[in-house]
Design an enzyme around this catalytic site. Structure first.
Site, mmCIF file in Angstrom:
data_model
loop_
_atom_site.group_PDB
_atom_site.id
_atom_site.type_symbol
_atom_site.label_atom_id
_atom_site.label_comp_id
_atom_site.label_asym_id
_atom_site.label_seq_id
_atom_site.Cartn_x
_atom_site.Cartn_y
_atom_site.Cartn_z
ATOM 1 N N ASN A 253 4.476 1.177 1.643
ATOM 2 C CA ASN A 253 5.649 0.913 0.804
ATOM 3 C C ASN A 253 6.762 1.925 1.122
ATOM 4 O O ASN A 253 7.937 1.579 1.201
ATOM 5 C CB ASN A 253 5.308 1.038 -0.685
ATOM 6 C CG ASN A 253 4.187 0.094 -1.107
ATOM 7 O OD1 ASN A 253 3.870 -0.856 -0.402
ATOM 8 N ND2 ASN A 253 3.575 0.374 -2.255
ATOM 9 N N ARG B 107 -11.887 -3.098 -1.025
ATOM 10 C CA ARG B 107 -11.433 -2.263 0.091
ATOM 11 C C ARG B 107 -12.569 -1.420 0.671
ATOM 12 O O ARG B 107 -12.328 -0.575 1.534
ATOM 13 C CB ARG B 107 -10.263 -1.379 -0.338
ATOM 14 C CG ARG B 107 -10.619 -0.352 -1.369
ATOM 15 C CD ARG B 107 -9.459 0.180 -2.160
ATOM 16 N NE ARG B 107 -8.314 0.679 -1.417
ATOM 17 C CZ ARG B 107 -7.297 1.328 -1.996
ATOM 18 N NH1 ARG B 107 -7.303 1.574 -3.286
ATOM 19 N NH2 ARG B 107 -6.273 1.739 -1.277
ATOM 20 N N ASP C 83 6.605 5.674 -4.569
ATOM 21 C CA ASP C 83 6.663 5.406 -3.118
ATOM 22 C C ASP C 83 8.116 5.269 -2.650
ATOM 23 O O ASP C 83 8.493 5.778 -1.593
ATOM 24 C CB ASP C 83 5.912 4.111 -2.762
ATOM 25 C CG ASP C 83 4.475 4.114 -3.256
ATOM 26 O OD1 ASP C 83 3.905 5.209 -3.431
ATOM 27 O OD2 ASP C 83 3.915 3.016 -3.464
ATOM 28 N N ASN D 191 -0.874 11.457 -4.995
ATOM 29 C CA ASN D 191 -1.246 10.124 -5.478
ATOM 30 C C ASN D 191 -2.700 10.059 -5.971
ATOM 31 O O ASN D 191 -3.529 9.338 -5.406
ATOM 32 C CB ASN D 191 -1.023 9.114 -4.337
ATOM 33 C CG ASN D 191 -0.109 7.992 -4.781
ATOM 34 O OD1 ASN D 191 -0.054 7.659 -5.976
ATOM 35 N ND2 ASN D 191 0.602 7.400 -3.835
ATOM 36 N N LYS E 34 7.823 14.571 -9.558
ATOM 37 C CA LYS E 34 8.320 13.373 -10.260
ATOM 38 C C LYS E 34 7.666 13.336 -11.636
ATOM 39 O O LYS E 34 6.548 13.790 -11.805
ATOM 40 C CB LYS E 34 7.923 12.116 -9.475
ATOM 41 C CG LYS E 34 8.527 12.021 -8.102
ATOM 42 C CD LYS E 34 7.753 11.037 -7.206
ATOM 43 C CE LYS E 34 6.605 11.697 -6.500
ATOM 44 N NZ LYS E 34 5.799 10.809 -5.656
ATOM 45 N N GLY F 221 0.873 -1.181 0.000
ATOM 46 C CA GLY F 221 0.000 0.000 0.000
ATOM 47 C C GLY F 221 0.901 1.219 0.000
ATOM 48 O O GLY F 221 1.939 1.195 0.678
ATOM 49 N N ASP F 222 0.551 2.270 -0.745
ATOM 50 C CA ASP F 222 1.501 3.358 -1.005
ATOM 51 C C ASP F 222 2.245 3.878 0.230
ATOM 52 O O ASP F 222 3.471 3.922 0.253
ATOM 53 C CB ASP F 222 0.807 4.503 -1.769
ATOM 54 C CG ASP F 222 -0.241 5.238 -0.940
ATOM 55 O OD1 ASP F 222 -0.842 4.632 -0.026
ATOM 56 O OD2 ASP F 222 -0.466 6.434 -1.210
ATOM 57 N N THR F 223 1.491 4.263 1.278
ATOM 58 C CA THR F 223 2.142 4.859 2.455
ATOM 59 C C THR F 223 2.944 3.827 3.242
ATOM 60 O O THR F 223 3.910 4.172 3.935
ATOM 61 C CB THR F 223 1.096 5.500 3.384
ATOM 62 O OG1 THR F 223 0.013 4.556 3.548
ATOM 63 C CG2 THR F 223 0.561 6.797 2.809
#
Ligand code: AMP
Length: 296
Positions: A32, A101, A256, A163, A223, A28-30
């Protein structure tokens, strides 16, 4: 420096060689980002604030967080809920994602403002994302943003990756408004230009930067996949080119892992340009392997 990341980690089922066999992992992004940060900085306190149920898979996720050297004490337990799940299918060689989810415990992570504020109080740097905001209801979003604003006022460093994931939001106007409010409570914003151009119609990375500075951030690092990274901070601005990678295999968690290098640089007080170069190096390795959590 004590670092707190707030968001959702999910169970991941990925297909194996034998048709019908799946491997159970977690990502999961946060999460990772702190997983990579732990590898860059073995000695600092890193905590993950999320929601977990009381079932076996929630316990497995908690054990995985702990086994990776990340403090799990701030994970909120939500009885009757469980963790979110996603399944990776291969369709003509391309990875295809299905998500479950809707009832994830992480959706309730901001239900108790006191618990949230205590966690923020006990750390120096707080990291969150647009996915963290997207999974919450309107009250949860307000609670989280208010707690982060209070943290910023108290001198904490707040770092935000927008994100942008429109499928998580009730509509794109709300996604844009709440994302802008997220940048407004943050010191540092780490957007990916490809998404920003689509959803905010920015003409170029400088446009993205200007928009997030106007929202209230002080530093923005944009980015842009294989293209140069543009950054602006009170110390200066610049453009840094990304090393060419000839065989990109899977860009999952590129952003991430890049963010982890930025957080690590903040901890080590290296210059922004140095942190960005380190971020390119790390994310460059991550895109050359399959999966979100790549041991490099
Ligand atoms: P993104 O969030 O997709 O803009 O990617 C984050 C970072 O991952 C970029 O700033 C690059 O450092 C790295 N990255 C992503 N895609 C590529 C690519 N195709 N080639 C080289 N580096 C990449």
């Amino acid at each position: 420096m004590k670092i707190l990341s707030i968001g959702e980690c999910m169970a991941e089922l990925s297909p194996q060689k034998q048709a019908g066999d799946f491997h159970l992992g977690f990502a999961g992004d946060t999460f990772n980002t702190v997983w990579y940060l732990r590898r860059l900085n073995p000695d600092i306190t890193i905590s993950y604030y999320t929601g977990l149920g009381t079932d076996a898979i929630s316990e497995q996720m908690r054990a995985m967080i702990k086994d990776n050297g990340i403090d799990d004490q701030y994970a909120v337990v939500v009885p009757g809920r469980t963790v979110g799940l996603y399944l990776i299918s291969l369709k003509n060689g391309e990875r295809n994602f299905s998500y479950w989810r809707g009832q994830s415990a992480a959706r309730s992570l901001a239900s108790d403002p006191k618990v949230l504020s205590r966690a923020i109080d006990e750390h120096d740097l707080i990291y969150f994302s647009g996915i963290t905001l997207g999974i919450l209801d309107a009250t949860g979003r307000e609670t989280l943003l208010a707690a982060l604003q209070a943290g910023r006022n108290a001198g904490k460093t707040i770092v935000f990756d927008p994100n942008l994931r429109p499928l998580l939001w009730e509509d794109t106007a709300t996604m844009r408004d709440v994302t802008t409010a997220g940048a407004g409570v943050s010191d540092i914003v780490l957007p990916s230009f490809e998404d920003e151009a689509v959803w905010f119609k920015d003409a170029n990375p400088k446009g993205t930067t200007q928009r997030y500075l106007s929202a209230g951030a002080t530093t923005v690092i944009v980015k842009n996949g294989p293209n140069p990274i543009y950054y602006f901070s009170p110390q200066g601005e610049g453009t840094i080119s990304v090393p060419t990678i000839t065989e990109v295999i899977d860009t999952t968690a590129a952003g991430d892992s890049f963010n982890a290098a930025i957080l690590s640089g903040l901890n080590e007080r290296t210059s922004l340009a140095q942190s960005i170069t380190a971020g390119c190096r790390l994310s460059g390795s991550v895109v050359q392997a399959r999966g979100a959590l790549v041991t490099v």
